[in-house]
Design a protein around this motif. Structure first.
Motif, PDB file in Angstrom:
ATOM      1  N   ARG A 443       0.849  -1.182   0.000  1.00 44.34           N
ATOM      2  CA  ARG A 443       0.000   0.000   0.000  1.00 44.34           C
ATOM      3  C   ARG A 443       0.895   1.247   0.000  1.00 44.34           C
ATOM      4  NH1 ARG A 443      -1.958  -3.211   4.291  1.00 44.34           N
ATOM      5  NH2 ARG A 443      -4.058  -4.035   4.016  1.00 44.34           N
ATOM      6  N   LEU A 552      -9.731   2.508  -2.165  1.00 46.47           N
ATOM      7  CA  LEU A 552     -10.264   1.317  -1.503  1.00 46.47           C
ATOM      8  C   LEU A 552     -10.974   0.410  -2.512  1.00 46.47           C
ATOM      9  CD1 LEU A 552     -11.697   2.957   1.745  1.00 46.47           C
ATOM     10  CD2 LEU A 552      -9.455   1.904   1.377  1.00 46.47           C
ATOM     11  N   GLN A 556      -9.328  -3.154  -2.232  1.00 46.14           N
ATOM     12  CA  GLN A 556      -9.924  -3.924  -1.144  1.00 46.14           C
ATOM     13  C   GLN A 556     -11.138  -4.713  -1.625  1.00 46.14           C
ATOM     14  OE1 GLN A 556      -8.154  -3.830   1.962  1.00 46.14           O
ATOM     15  NE2 GLN A 556      -6.884  -2.930   0.357  1.00 46.14           N
ATOM     16  N   LEU A 617     -15.949  -2.875   5.482  1.00 47.67           N
ATOM     17  CA  LEU A 617     -14.494  -2.948   5.555  1.00 47.67           C
ATOM     18  C   LEU A 617     -14.033  -2.923   7.004  1.00 47.67           C
ATOM     19  CD1 LEU A 617     -12.036  -3.077   3.683  1.00 47.67           C
ATOM     20  CD2 LEU A 617     -11.915  -0.578   3.774  1.00 47.67           C
ATOM     21  N   ASP A 786      -5.847  -9.026   0.913  1.00 51.82           N
ATOM     22  CA  ASP A 786      -5.711  -8.735  -0.519  1.00 51.82           C
ATOM     23  C   ASP A 786      -4.270  -8.526  -0.955  1.00 51.82           C
ATOM     24  OD1 ASP A 786      -8.523  -8.759  -1.211  1.00 51.82           O
ATOM     25  OD2 ASP A 786      -8.703  -6.927  -0.044  1.00 51.82           O
TER      26      ASP A 786
END
Length: 808
Positions: A443, A552, A556, A617, A786
């Motif tokens: 990330r 996101l 995600q 989430l 992920d």
């Protein structure tokens, strides 16, 4: 004739060690690589070497050498960490203490959080043989207490750790003298292959506390006069005693691959036998050494000529070493041709660790396989005349040797032969590239979460991580954070560091260490036993939706699936899609021209989907709300999250709300929608302890919505909630507007919303860090679902030892 009983290979996924001159596997490798001789004169706290030394073996009560391989401070223990009282700690044999600490370190080294093993079929097998500390605890009969027998029982060396971690596989101490640790390894492999265990912790331990056993060995002529194991040398005259502990973590290879473990090597096969009635009870047998080696090769499915290194028993006795070399030549020469086979012994570095010697040998081999290098064998000046290597493929590495680069399989043998006649041999293979996982992706920001049981230990742990970053510049920050977050138990004193690079991570760890306040560095005391409560506040007020949440959505899966679920419902109800919103450059103006949804309704519906997806989430990371508060569009999200409305009904209500506001041009706070009476607190369907406070009313116009929301938040304070998290994608949420209206309470952590267009991860991790340091149990594995991260061998827990000892 030996018969093959080939079974599934076993993966070594974790290492821990405490050897003379080496506190951990990394230090041990450095010692081996540099050819360090860790033997030293007997420390004065063990015995007075001047009083007990005499070069004459026959001298009564004397020892013919002054040397040994010793650990520092075996009188210490971090008793609080292991839940042991000071009164108990004094009674505990240092061997048990070492197994506790090194066992914990080995599990951490594997990237497995020790507390996650509770209730599992994890086996524990420990090679152990001496009882030196008995002299201390039984010296004064009047001081014997209920802890004495347990503290000195070798069986408890394994059982104490099984008890501490709540393990339900086999747990046993194994004593076959010098072969104890490798026999324990053999039994552990069988336990895994028979499905009796799913994970095994196995190793050996030895501690030299008093001189009596050393006196006996001296009288038997087993000890070297100059205190060195001169394995294979013409001057070999016995061994020097050493102490220490080594532990490895084992899994079935297929399970280790499936679980993405850091496979450090593989055990292909092993075998154990006994000499029977041969030349004497303590005399070695070449014939049965050969038999053990052949059987191990058969069980491993390995041809003798494939073995390129053997870590030998090699205690440094002239006849014993010669017998072992001849046995190896007999077994490993056929079919070898010009392929070399190196022979070496770790005893030349750290002495003979007796019951723990086999695990020291194994860990040396694993490290050698990992680094592709064979360390130098020490103290070889002139080869013994009792055997010959001339004209053979066998050689002894007096200097560091690279492992043959063209070898398809790097295979090694490890031998350990007990002086009671129990022989063991293990075949070890390097972890093939086949087992390596794909490259990890990162990330733009990461969060490192570490913890300890005391502030001093947390400080020491932060320093260890800072040192790790300095010595491992190649390590990826995502892998570091993933391993630390998922592969460690989380204790009361906590530190969360949010960073965008390893350089920034290093700097921010330094800020914590030097007590400098910095953004992205959060510390606190969590881990309280009470159940923490969090309220989610769902609000309204987003203007331009362009690109909100696209980071996101792109990365995600949970967030993306929630958005797409909402989108399918919206398309069913209106024929229009929301997905253009969740891209960096959406052409949403074109969407507004479509007849299905006007601009206001479209924005409301997209906001609903965004807040709903954010909730899913957070919940996937273990952040489950115990209270939901809704305001504006957020009212429908709150009702949906709590189970009061289905997702389909909540979206339909949101669309209706938008249409009414657009067509009637009403002020948002005057909108009234036909919904069930929500002016109450009522239980939630999905989670029995959750309740909902709504700002919507059915029959009477509500007061100013901010006033109503302020009322709801006052309820949060009254009900002693620990956290309030606003689910809103904008930089400025409603908290700023309500700051003066809400009663302040030091026990409530207010977590305002952040802008999800830029730096989404920094904002999210800042909030996650606040939750973590205050004691929330975050599902760190889910956070990284992920991302294909690698498990690394990170710093282990810095035990804060104190002296617990019975002096005599």
């Amino acid at each position: 004739m030996e018969k093959s009983v080939e079974r599934e290979a076993i993966a070594i996924v974790g290492l821990g060690c405490r050897f003379p001159g080496a506190e951990n596997p990394e230090a041990f490798w450095q010692l081996l690589q540099e050819g360090v001789d860790a033997i030293a004169e007997v420390p004065p706290e063990r015995w007075d070497v001047n009083e007990l030394y005499d070069e004459a073996i026959a001298a009564p009560g004397k020892i013919n050498n002054r040397w040994g391989g010793f650990l520092d401070r075996i009188d210490g223990l971090d008793a609080d960490f292991f839940g042991i009282t000071p009164a108990q700690a004094k009674e505990i044999d240092p061997q048990q203490r070492l197994v506790l600490e090194v066992g914990w370190e080995a599990i951490e080294n594997s990237g497995i959080a020790p507390d996650k093993l509770a209730g599992s079929k994890t086996g524990l097998f420990v090679g152990i043989g001496t009882y030196d500390y008995n002299k201390h605890v039984y010296y004064d009969r009047t001081s014997i207490n209920p802890y004495t027998t347990v503290g000195t029982s070798n069986a408890i060396a394994a059982s104490r750790l099984s008890y501490l971690l709540d393990l339900h596989g086999p747990s046993m101490a194994v004593d076959t003298a010098c072969s104890s640790a490798l026999v324990a390894l053999h039994l552990a492999c069988q336990s895994l292959q028979l499905q009796e265990s799913d994970l095994c912790l196995v190793g050996g331990v030895n501690a030299i506390v008093n001189p009596e056993v050393t006196i006996g060995l001296s009288k038997a002529g087993m000890l070297s006069a100059d205190g060195r194991c001169k394995t294979f040398d013409a001057s070999a005259d016995g061994y020097v005693r050493g102490e220490g502990c080594g532990m490895v973590v084992l899994k079935r290879l297929t399970d280790a691959i499936a679980d993405g473990d850091n496979i450090q090597a593989a055990i292909r096969g092993s075998a154990v036998n006994h000499n029977g009635m041969t030349n004497g009870l303590t005399a070695p047998s070449r014939h049965y050494q050969e038999a053990a080696i052949r059987q191990a090769l058969l069980n491993a499915g390995v041809q003798p000529a494939e073995i390129s290194y053997v870590e030998v028993q090699g205690t440094g006795t002239a006849l014993g070493d010669a017998m072992e070399v001849k046995a190896l030549q007999a077994v490993l020469t056929p079919g070898r041709e010009d392929r070399p086979c190196w022979l070496g012994s770790v005893k030349t570095n750290i002495g003979h660790l007796e019951a723990a010697s086999g695990i020291a040998s194994l860990i040396k081999v694993v490290l050698s396989l990992q680094h592709g290098e064979i360390p130098p064998h020490l103290h070889l000046k002139q080869l013994s005349s009792y055997f010959s290597l001339a004209g053979t493929p066998f050689a002894i590495p007096s200097q560091r040797q690279s492992w043959p680069a063209d070898a398809k399989r790097r295979l090694a043998g490890v031998s350990a032969f007990g002086f009671g006649g129990t022989n063991s041999h293990v075949v070890v293979e390097a972890a093939p590239e086949l087992f390596k996982t794909e490259e990890s992706s990162d990330r733009p920001a990461q969060i490192l979460a570490i913890s300890a049981k005391t502030p001093a230990a947390l400080q020491a742990l932060a320093e260890r991580y800072q040192s790790y970053l300095e010595s491992h510049p190649e390590a990826k920050m995502g892998d570091i954070c993933f391993t630390a977050n998922t592969g460690r138990s989380h204790f009361e004193h906590r530190l969360a560091v949010v960073a965008e690079s390893t350089t920034q991570l290093h700097e921010r760890l330094g800020d914590f260490i030097h007590q400098r306040e910095t953004v992205g560095v959060l510390s606190g005391r969590g881990g309280r036993k009470k159940r923490l409560k969090i309220a989610f506040v769902f609000t309204e007020g987003v203007g331009d939706m362009r690109g909100l949440g696209h980071q996101l959505y792109e990365t995600q899966s949970i967030f993306r699936e929630a958005i797409e679920h909402c989108d399918r419902i919206v398309q069913t109800q209106t024929g229009q899609s929301l997905l253009a919103v969740f891209h960096p450059q959406p052409a949403i103006d074109q969407d507004f021209s479509q007849p299905a949804l006007d601009e206001t309704t479209f924005r409301f519906t997209a906001l609903f989907a965004l807040e709903y997806a954010l909730t899913q989430l957070w919940k996937s990371w273990g952040i489950h709300p115990t209270l939901a508060i809704g305001y504006g569009v957020g009212d429908n999200v709150a009702n949906c999250v709590s189970g009061k409305l289905t997702l389909e009904d909540a979206i339909a209500s949101t669309i209706e709300r938008g249409k009414l506001l657009q067509t009637q041009s009403l002020e948002r706070e005057k909108v009234r929608i036909s919904l069930p009476d929500l002016n109450q607190i009522f239980p939630v369907k999905t989670e029995g302890t959750q309740t909902l406070i709504s700002t919507l009313e059915k029959d009477n116009p509500p007061p100013h919505p901010l006033a109503k929301l302020s009322e709801c938040l006052e309820t949060v304070v009254e009900q002693k909630y620990d956290f309030v998290l606003e689910i809103n994608p904008e930089q400025t949420g409603i908290f700023g507007l309500l700051r003066d209206r809400i009663s302040t309470d030091a026990n409530v952590c207010w977590l305002p919303s952040k802008d999800l267009r830029q730096s989404a991860w920094q904002h999210i991790f800042q909030t996650l860090g606040e939750l973590y340091i205050r004691g929330w149990s975050v599902d760190w594995s889910a956070l990284d679902r992920d991302y294909p991260h690698h498990r690394l061998q990170l710093p282990t827990y810095p035990f804060q030892r104190q002296r617990y000892w019975i002096d005599i």
